[in-house]
Motif scaffolding. Structure first.
Motif, PDB file in Angstrom:
ATOM      1  N   GLY A 191     -78.591 -26.345 -66.207  1.00 17.12           N
ATOM      2  CA  GLY A 191     -78.317 -26.019 -64.931  1.00 17.12           C
ATOM      3  C   GLY A 191     -77.953 -24.618 -64.647  1.00 17.12           C
ATOM      4  O   GLY A 191     -78.353 -24.043 -63.779  1.00 17.12           O
ATOM      5  N   ASN A 192     -77.247 -24.079 -65.672  1.00 22.17           N
ATOM      6  CA  ASN A 192     -76.798 -22.590 -65.446  1.00 22.17           C
ATOM      7  C   ASN A 192     -78.022 -21.598 -65.450  1.00 22.17           C
ATOM      8  O   ASN A 192     -78.131 -20.873 -64.797  1.00 22.17           O
ATOM      9  N   LEU A 193     -78.959 -22.048 -66.557  1.00 23.49           N
ATOM     10  CA  LEU A 193     -80.223 -21.176 -66.396  1.00 23.49           C
ATOM     11  C   LEU A 193     -80.935 -21.469 -65.138  1.00 23.49           C
ATOM     12  O   LEU A 193     -81.667 -20.341 -64.766  1.00 23.49           O
ATOM     13  N   TYR A 194     -81.437 -22.547 -64.649  1.00 16.18           N
ATOM     14  CA  TYR A 194     -81.928 -23.043 -63.602  1.00 16.18           C
ATOM     15  C   TYR A 194     -81.614 -22.494 -62.326  1.00 16.18           C
ATOM     16  O   TYR A 194     -82.281 -21.620 -61.572  1.00 16.18           O
ATOM     17  N   ARG A 195     -80.189 -22.476 -62.143  1.00 15.98           N
ATOM     18  CA  ARG A 195     -79.557 -21.743 -60.872  1.00 15.98           C
ATOM     19  C   ARG A 195     -79.916 -20.366 -60.868  1.00 15.98           C
ATOM     20  O   ARG A 195     -79.913 -19.554 -59.792  1.00 15.98           O
ATOM     21  N   THR A 196     -79.820 -19.779 -62.110  1.00 20.30           N
ATOM     22  CA  THR A 196     -79.995 -17.986 -62.092  1.00 20.30           C
ATOM     23  C   THR A 196     -81.447 -17.870 -61.695  1.00 20.30           C
ATOM     24  O   THR A 196     -81.781 -16.996 -61.045  1.00 20.30           O
ATOM     25  N   LEU A 197     -82.447 -18.744 -62.427  1.00 25.40           N
ATOM     26  CA  LEU A 197     -83.961 -18.266 -62.311  1.00 25.40           C
ATOM     27  C   LEU A 197     -84.400 -18.669 -61.003  1.00 25.40           C
ATOM     28  O   LEU A 197     -85.435 -18.134 -60.339  1.00 25.40           O
ATOM     29  N   ARG A 198     -83.939 -19.829 -60.177  1.00 30.66           N
ATOM     30  CA  ARG A 198     -84.129 -20.246 -58.895  1.00 30.66           C
ATOM     31  C   ARG A 198     -83.362 -20.065 -57.829  1.00 30.66           C
ATOM     32  O   ARG A 198     -83.701 -20.472 -56.628  1.00 30.66           O
ATOM     33  N   TRP A 199     -82.500 -19.133 -57.912  1.00 32.03           N
ATOM     34  CA  TRP A 199     -81.648 -18.758 -56.777  1.00 32.03           C
ATOM     35  C   TRP A 199     -82.284 -18.305 -55.446  1.00 32.03           C
ATOM     36  O   TRP A 199     -83.161 -17.104 -55.724  1.00 32.03           O
ATOM     37  N   PRO A 200     -82.342 -18.792 -54.379  1.00 34.35           N
ATOM     38  CA  PRO A 200     -83.174 -18.516 -53.156  1.00 34.35           C
ATOM     39  C   PRO A 200     -82.722 -17.274 -52.769  1.00 34.35           C
ATOM     40  O   PRO A 200     -81.728 -16.646 -52.661  1.00 34.35           O
ATOM     41  N   VAL A 201     -83.720 -16.148 -52.437  1.00 32.71           N
ATOM     42  CA  VAL A 201     -83.489 -15.086 -52.169  1.00 32.71           C
ATOM     43  C   VAL A 201     -82.542 -14.837 -50.803  1.00 32.71           C
ATOM     44  O   VAL A 201     -82.937 -15.538 -49.836  1.00 32.71           O
ATOM     45  N   GLY A 202     -81.612 -14.075 -50.830  1.00 34.23           N
ATOM     46  CA  GLY A 202     -80.980 -13.584 -49.669  1.00 34.23           C
ATOM     47  C   GLY A 202     -80.033 -14.677 -49.256  1.00 34.23           C
ATOM     48  O   GLY A 202     -79.217 -14.339 -48.067  1.00 34.23           O
ATOM     49  N   VAL A 203     -79.842 -15.722 -50.138  1.00 29.17           N
ATOM     50  CA  VAL A 203     -78.890 -16.787 -49.634  1.00 29.17           C
ATOM     51  C   VAL A 203     -77.499 -16.555 -50.553  1.00 29.17           C
ATOM     52  O   VAL A 203     -77.494 -16.367 -51.534  1.00 29.17           O
ATOM     53  N   SER A 204     -76.302 -16.721 -49.705  1.00 31.24           N
ATOM     54  CA  SER A 204     -75.225 -16.390 -50.415  1.00 31.24           C
ATOM     55  C   SER A 204     -74.489 -17.652 -51.152  1.00 31.24           C
ATOM     56  O   SER A 204     -75.008 -18.712 -50.904  1.00 31.24           O
ATOM     57  N   SER A 205     -73.349 -17.163 -51.902  1.00 30.15           N
ATOM     58  CA  SER A 205     -72.934 -18.205 -52.790  1.00 30.15           C
ATOM     59  C   SER A 205     -72.119 -19.513 -51.716  1.00 30.15           C
ATOM     60  O   SER A 205     -72.306 -20.708 -52.201  1.00 30.15           O
ATOM     61  N   ASP A 206     -71.613 -19.024 -50.721  1.00 28.22           N
ATOM     62  CA  ASP A 206     -70.819 -19.994 -50.093  1.00 28.22           C
ATOM     63  C   ASP A 206     -71.701 -20.859 -49.185  1.00 28.22           C
ATOM     64  O   ASP A 206     -71.212 -21.936 -48.375  1.00 28.22           O
ATOM     65  N   ALA A 207     -73.029 -20.560 -49.090  1.00 34.82           N
ATOM     66  CA  ALA A 207     -74.148 -21.497 -48.273  1.00 34.82           C
ATOM     67  C   ALA A 207     -74.476 -22.376 -49.270  1.00 34.82           C
ATOM     68  O   ALA A 207     -75.117 -23.688 -49.038  1.00 34.82           O
ATOM     69  N   LEU A 208     -74.942 -22.150 -50.839  1.00 35.01           N
ATOM     70  CA  LEU A 208     -75.488 -22.736 -51.607  1.00 35.01           C
ATOM     71  C   LEU A 208     -74.495 -23.907 -52.299  1.00 35.01           C
ATOM     72  O   LEU A 208     -75.019 -24.909 -52.448  1.00 35.01           O
ATOM     73  N   ALA A 209     -73.331 -23.495 -52.383  1.00 31.49           N
ATOM     74  CA  ALA A 209     -72.492 -24.671 -52.897  1.00 31.49           C
ATOM     75  C   ALA A 209     -72.311 -25.640 -52.050  1.00 31.49           C
ATOM     76  O   ALA A 209     -72.473 -27.017 -52.537  1.00 31.49           O
ATOM     77  N   PRO A 210     -72.112 -25.682 -50.499  1.00 31.60           N
ATOM     78  CA  PRO A 210     -72.012 -27.154 -49.997  1.00 31.60           C
ATOM     79  C   PRO A 210     -73.457 -27.783 -50.014  1.00 31.60           C
ATOM     80  O   PRO A 210     -73.466 -28.785 -50.113  1.00 31.60           O
ATOM     81  N   GLY A 211     -74.526 -27.248 -50.129  1.00 36.28           N
ATOM     82  CA  GLY A 211     -75.617 -27.604 -50.018  1.00 36.28           C
ATOM     83  C   GLY A 211     -75.985 -28.502 -51.453  1.00 36.28           C
ATOM     84  O   GLY A 211     -76.477 -29.515 -51.398  1.00 36.28           O
ATOM     85  N   MET A 212     -75.473 -27.930 -52.413  1.00 40.34           N
ATOM     86  CA  MET A 212     -75.611 -28.616 -53.725  1.00 40.34           C
ATOM     87  C   MET A 212     -74.633 -29.812 -53.997  1.00 40.34           C
ATOM     88  O   MET A 212     -75.296 -30.928 -54.393  1.00 40.34           O
ATOM     89  N   LEU A 213     -73.657 -29.736 -53.279  1.00 50.42           N
ATOM     90  CA  LEU A 213     -72.565 -30.882 -53.286  1.00 50.42           C
ATOM     91  C   LEU A 213     -73.149 -31.975 -52.452  1.00 50.42           C
ATOM     92  O   LEU A 213     -72.603 -33.421 -52.725  1.00 50.42           O
TER      93      LEU A 213
END
Length: 312
Positions: free
Chosen positions: A179-201
């Motif tokens: 998961g650590n590797l995947y999130r780095t490799l596939r991080w959506p361009v231009g999307v912030s951390s506080d938007a990705l965290a609730p989406g993942m949960l």
């Protein structure tokens, strides 16, 4: 002569200080989380029910925060893929294994094996050419793996060892590392951390809800007392902080530094399990901690040397 270098020095300090603070705070919440899971088991809360309601509560907290900041999770094909796979590897899958294993192997043992992702993440980063081979960091991997094998050997050789749950618990760090590797490799361009965290949960809560529909699983919680609900509320706040810090750390520190969360979590989780929950210290604890600690130190010294060489 030194004035022109001062802003650069301050900038460099800020660059390293923020990830360090995220790491310490997130690791402390992770260590607390493993002990809360043990308390939940003692209250007859199933691992699935405790994890689902806690994750759902954390998702609502972070979604409210994102809405307040007008930074809601984007809904694109790429981002939905990111939420689902990140949730499966780093939230639903790994935590369900850990929470289910705690009643069988103890919160202290689970807190210790969560120190493994830095090593597995580093090996994966080498394989994917995200990092270059360096002797110090490779030696760190070998040392920490020796420490992990020491702990696992003693646990497996105990007279009352539950082999199935020990092996299942050891799958958790592998999922976290991927998961650590995947999130780095596939991080959506231009999307912030506080938007990705609730989406993942939110994605994690949907996956766990789907699992509850299988025979033998339930999301039911005891309603004859208020303590289970209070424990779920506390875990929801812990999860909200933990996963928000995880994404902030992922962005600022990278996958290998991020995976040190487990090591900080063990520093908090193991003493709490022993001192406050009455668990017996795992056999080989001192040797295992020394080897794992040495490995993590070598990983970080090697990383600092890499950064220094690049700067030079």
């Amino acid at each position: 002569m030194t004035l022109p270098n001062t802003p650069k020095r301050h900038f460099s300090k800020r660059v390293w200080l923020a990830p360090l603070l995220y790491l310490l705070a997130g690791g402390a919440l992770l260590g607390l989380s493993t002990n809360l899971a043990k308390l939940a088991g003692e209250m007859q809360l199933s691992a699935l029910a405790f994890l689902y309601w806690s994750i759902l509560g954390a998702a609502l907290i972070l979604l409210t925060l994102a809405a307040y900041r007008r930074n809601l999770p984007p809904l694109t094909v790429r981002s939905v893929e990111y939420y689902l796979i990140s949730a499966l590897l780093g939230v639903a899958g790994a935590n369900l294994l850990f929470f289910s294993a705690i009643p069988h192997v103890g919160a202290g043992f689970v807190a210790l094996i969560i120190t493994l992702p830095p090593l597995l993440t580093y090996v994966g980063a080498l394989t994917l050419k995200m990092e270059r081979f360096q002797f110090l960091r490779a030696a760190g991997v070998m040392s920490a793996l020796a420490g992990a094998f020491t702990l696992a050997f003693h646990k497996l050789s105990a007279p009352d060892a539950d082999y199935l749950w020990i092996l299942l618990a050891l799958i958790g760090p592998v999922l976290l590392a991927i998961g650590n590797l995947y999130r780095t490799l596939r991080w959506p361009v231009g999307v912030s951390s506080d938007a990705l965290a609730p989406g993942m949960l939110i994605a994690a809560s949907l996956l766990l809800l789907g699992m509850s529909l299988l025979p033998g699983f339930s999301l039911q919680i005891p309603t004859d007392r208020s303590l289970p609900m209070f424990l779920i509320a506390v875990q929801a706040v812990v999860f909200a902080g933990q996963f928000l810090l995880l994404f902030l750390l992922q962005k600022s520190g990278g996958p290998v530094f991020l995976s040190l969360l487990g090591s900080v979590g063990a520093v908090v989780g193991v003493p709490v399990a022993i001192l406050l929950q009455g668990e017996t210290a795992p056999e080989g604890l001192l040797l295992g901690i020394l080897l794992i600690g040495t490995g993590i130190a070598l990983l970080n010294i090697g990383k600092a040397k890499q950064a220094s060489d690049k700067a030079a």
